[in-house]
Motif scaffolding. Structure first.
Motif, PDB file in Angstrom:
ATOM      1  N   ASN A  99       7.066  -0.087  -2.519  1.00  0.00           N
ATOM      2  CA  ASN A  99       5.784   0.390  -2.681  1.00  0.00           C
ATOM      3  C   ASN A  99       4.854   0.322  -1.536  1.00  0.00           C
ATOM      4  O   ASN A  99       4.872  -0.787  -1.105  1.00  0.00           O
ATOM      5  N   ILE A 100       3.677   0.822  -1.602  1.00  0.00           N
ATOM      6  CA  ILE A 100       2.513   0.602  -0.642  1.00  0.00           C
ATOM      7  C   ILE A 100       1.508   0.253  -1.513  1.00  0.00           C
ATOM      8  O   ILE A 100       1.158   0.816  -2.509  1.00  0.00           O
ATOM      9  N   ARG A 101       0.704  -0.961  -1.104  1.00  0.00           N
ATOM     10  CA  ARG A 101      -0.680  -1.396  -1.582  1.00  0.00           C
ATOM     11  C   ARG A 101      -1.798  -0.508  -1.133  1.00  0.00           C
ATOM     12  O   ARG A 101      -1.959  -0.400   0.083  1.00  0.00           O
ATOM     13  N   LYS A 102      -2.326   0.000  -1.884  1.00  0.00           N
ATOM     14  CA  LYS A 102      -3.785   1.072  -1.548  1.00  0.00           C
ATOM     15  C   LYS A 102      -4.723  -0.057  -1.219  1.00  0.00           C
ATOM     16  O   LYS A 102      -4.906  -1.103  -1.793  1.00  0.00           O
ATOM     17  N   GLU A 103      -5.988   0.637  -1.037  1.00  0.00           N
ATOM     18  CA  GLU A 103      -7.102   0.013  -0.362  1.00  0.00           C
ATOM     19  C   GLU A 103      -7.697  -0.509  -1.641  1.00  0.00           C
ATOM     20  O   GLU A 103      -8.342  -1.495  -1.865  1.00  0.00           O
ATOM     21  N   ASP A 104      -7.627   0.127  -2.780  1.00  0.00           N
ATOM     22  CA  ASP A 104      -8.138  -0.277  -4.074  1.00  0.00           C
ATOM     23  C   ASP A 104      -7.366  -1.271  -4.869  1.00  0.00           C
ATOM     24  O   ASP A 104      -7.772  -1.775  -5.966  1.00  0.00           O
ATOM     25  N   GLY A 105      -6.257  -1.679  -4.217  1.00  0.00           N
ATOM     26  CA  GLY A 105      -5.569  -2.827  -4.681  1.00  0.00           C
ATOM     27  C   GLY A 105      -4.546  -2.691  -5.620  1.00  0.00           C
ATOM     28  O   GLY A 105      -3.446  -3.159  -5.897  1.00  0.00           O
ATOM     29  N   SER A 106      -4.324  -1.266  -6.013  1.00  0.00           N
ATOM     30  CA  SER A 106      -3.238  -0.439  -6.723  1.00  0.00           C
ATOM     31  C   SER A 106      -2.120  -0.312  -5.802  1.00  0.00           C
ATOM     32  O   SER A 106      -2.102  -0.380  -4.710  1.00  0.00           O
ATOM     33  N   TYR A 107      -0.993   0.105  -6.550  1.00  0.00           N
ATOM     34  CA  TYR A 107       0.172   0.276  -5.700  1.00  0.00           C
ATOM     35  C   TYR A 107       0.578   1.916  -5.958  1.00  0.00           C
ATOM     36  O   TYR A 107       0.284   2.210  -6.976  1.00  0.00           O
ATOM     37  N   SER A 108       1.258   2.416  -5.054  1.00  0.00           N
ATOM     38  CA  SER A 108       1.870   3.863  -5.073  1.00  0.00           C
ATOM     39  C   SER A 108       3.066   3.597  -5.958  1.00  0.00           C
ATOM     40  O   SER A 108       3.794   2.392  -6.157  1.00  0.00           O
ATOM     41  N   GLY A 109       3.703   4.919  -6.259  1.00  0.00           N
ATOM     42  CA  GLY A 109       5.027   4.648  -6.933  1.00  0.00           C
ATOM     43  C   GLY A 109       5.917   4.207  -5.802  1.00  0.00           C
ATOM     44  O   GLY A 109       5.952   4.109  -4.646  1.00  0.00           O
ATOM     45  N   SER A 110       7.201   4.166  -6.429  1.00  0.00           N
ATOM     46  CA  SER A 110       8.468   3.558  -5.633  1.00  0.00           C
ATOM     47  C   SER A 110       9.243   4.686  -5.272  1.00  0.00           C
ATOM     48  O   SER A 110       9.493   5.643  -6.019  1.00  0.00           O
ATOM     49  N   PRO A 111      10.075   4.453  -4.286  1.00  0.00           N
ATOM     50  CA  PRO A 111      11.145   5.474  -3.799  1.00  0.00           C
ATOM     51  C   PRO A 111      12.059   5.720  -4.755  1.00  0.00           C
ATOM     52  O   PRO A 111      12.531   5.090  -5.692  1.00  0.00           O
TER      53      PRO A 111
END
Length: 179
Positions: A99-111
């Motif tokens: 997944n990708i770490r977003k600017e707010d520190g949260s993570y995107s979903g996974s593939p």
């Protein structure tokens, strides 16, 4: 017991792949029950130490992986535990599925990887993307967008270069029309 060896034939001639997948399938039930996770704790520690540290394959036991999973060369593989991998998939070395770490520190979903997918070496599949069924991804590709079914994708960022016809749509002779 068939569950534990469901990847055995897919990894024929690949001792490391067979070993990792048997160990993974033995660890997998611990992700379904908290009680089983506690009972299985010594085995899970062994799994993490041996598979991740010594064999350099990060495949968390809670990852959803379909049957007939093939590990090509089995080295430097990193799979996010929330990823989903379909049946009959072939993944080569130095691949990252995460997944990708977003600017707010949260993570995107996974593939989410479909069935019958072949992934070349050094591929990165990151973010909340879907890779369709019957897809091939070329070595060194970076997948950040969805890839439709029956496709070949390459590049950075990966792009579809060819659409494959499903087997049932192979050219059939035109029926003769009698006038």
């Amino acid at each position: 017991m068939n569950y534990v060896f469901q990847d055995w034939e897919a990894n024929k001639g690949n001792l490391k792949g067979r070993l990792v997948m048997v160990l993974f399938r033995l660890a997998r039930p611990a992700s379904k029950s908290k009680l089983l996770r506690i009972i299985w704790l010594p085995y899970l520690a062994f799994y993490k130490l041996f598979v991740e540290w010594f064999l350099c394959i990060e495949l968390p036991h809670w990852t959803t992986v379909g049957k007939n999973f093939y590990l090509g060369h089995g080295h430097a593989l990193v799979v996010n535990g929330c990823s989903v991998i379909g049946n009959n998939c072939f993944i080569r070395h130095s691949t990252t599925i995460g997944n990708i770490r977003k600017e707010d520190g949260s993570y995107s979903g996974s593939p989410i990887i479909g069935d019958n997918v072949e992934i070349g070496s050094n591929v990165c599949i990151i973010g909340e993307v879907r890779v369709g069924n019957n897809v091939r991804i070329g070595a060194g590709s970076v997948v950040v967008k969805d890839i439709p079914d029956d496709s070949i994708a390459v590049g950075n960022p990966a792009r579809v270069i060819k659409t494959l016809r499903p087997v049932d749509q192979v050219l059939q002779p035109e029926p003769e029309v009698l006038l």
